[in-house]
Scaffold this motif. Sequence first.
Motif, PDB file in Angstrom:
ATOM      1  N   PHE A 164       0.888  -1.536   0.153  1.00  0.00           N
ATOM      2  CA  PHE A 164       0.061  -0.066  -0.100  1.00  0.00           C
ATOM      3  C   PHE A 164       0.927   1.276   0.069  1.00  0.00           C
ATOM      4  N   ASP A 165       2.103   1.287   0.546  1.00  0.00           N
ATOM      5  CA  ASP A 165       2.655   2.726   0.774  1.00  0.00           C
ATOM      6  C   ASP A 165       3.327   2.694  -0.589  1.00  0.00           C
ATOM      7  N   ARG A 168       0.405   3.947  -2.882  1.00  0.00           N
ATOM      8  CA  ARG A 168      -0.456   5.098  -2.755  1.00  0.00           C
ATOM      9  C   ARG A 168       0.094   6.547  -3.427  1.00  0.00           C
ATOM     10  N   VAL A 175      -3.109   3.897 -11.148  1.00  0.00           N
ATOM     11  CA  VAL A 175      -4.133   3.244 -10.122  1.00  0.00           C
ATOM     12  C   VAL A 175      -4.891   2.168 -10.783  1.00  0.00           C
ATOM     13  N   THR A 181      -6.983  -2.900  -5.889  1.00  0.00           N
ATOM     14  CA  THR A 181      -6.947  -1.588  -5.434  1.00  0.00           C
ATOM     15  C   THR A 181      -6.444  -1.742  -3.948  1.00  0.00           C
ATOM     16  N   THR A 183      -5.804  -0.835  -0.046  1.00  0.00           N
ATOM     17  CA  THR A 183      -5.998   0.399   1.034  1.00  0.00           C
ATOM     18  C   THR A 183      -5.154   0.121   2.367  1.00  0.00           C
ATOM     19  N   LEU A 184      -5.214   1.088   3.092  1.00  0.00           N
ATOM     20  CA  LEU A 184      -4.276   1.030   4.315  1.00  0.00           C
ATOM     21  C   LEU A 184      -4.954  -0.269   5.334  1.00  0.00           C
ATOM     22  N   ARG A 187      -3.799  -3.536   4.307  1.00  0.00           N
ATOM     23  CA  ARG A 187      -2.411  -3.809   4.430  1.00  0.00           C
ATOM     24  C   ARG A 187      -2.072  -5.224   5.098  1.00  0.00           C
TER      25      ARG A 187
END
Length: 280
Positions: A164-165, A168, A175, A181, A183-184, A187
């Motif tokens: 994720f990091d 983003r 994207v 997709t 997301t935090l 993770r």
Amino acid sequence: MTLLAQSDWREREQRHAERAAELTADHLARRRRGETHPVWDFLFTYYSSAPSALAKWHPGAGVDLAHAAQSDRAAWRWYAPGDDPGSLRVDARAYESDKRRIVRLARIMLRRTSTRPGQFDCFGLHEWAMVYRQSEHRHPQPLRLGRRATDEVVETHDLRCTHFDAFRFFTPDAVPRNRQTLTLEDRPRNEQPGCLHAGMDVYKWATKLGPLVPGHLLLDAFELARDIRLLDMQAAPYDLSDFGVVPVPIETPAGKAEYVRRQRAFAERADALRRAILAA
């Protein structure tokens, strides 16, 4: 509890400080000169632990340091008297109580990542996705292949980022090209040991666990992050020749093969460190 004689832990403390000084000397020299570096600054900016923190040796949990109560360590946070008169130990319960959320997250991320199979077909394309169809990008260095050819590399490959990091920072056009997709919140479910950034993050989790992690494991994790960072930038789309960085051209079959070979070796090193840190 293990009891370390004063001469023993003092020697370990000194060796740790010397090793940390060697690992951070170039960075500190550049900082004094006001210079930046597109590869190595990342280890001290994204991973925000200062060189002084790296130099601080901890024995880890479960170790009493003989006669440490007479040392400067007596004033350090999260230390408490040990069983032997005049000794000190890391107060693991106090640290875990104060840092309950981050300690729990570190354990989850280290354990779950370690138990998953590695994915070795991403080829470091996350950095390419961060500049896709953008005239300006995060690094001031030029693109090695130029704007159009860089975009074509993204368009002719399958983006399979699981971190994720990194995701983003994908450009808006990149994207939807990723296989999923991220997301935090997801993770912990997506991190996997083949990811270069998951390997570098072993160092992040070691810093988050603070005095619970023995000093040698902290520096081992830093060295791993350093080595992975080089490959991460060698495989990136930037022209870093002015900094002596030899590219790994992942747009070619030979470059892909080299990337995967080194990626697998890093995954093995990272997994061994995850297990050691969890045990500690």
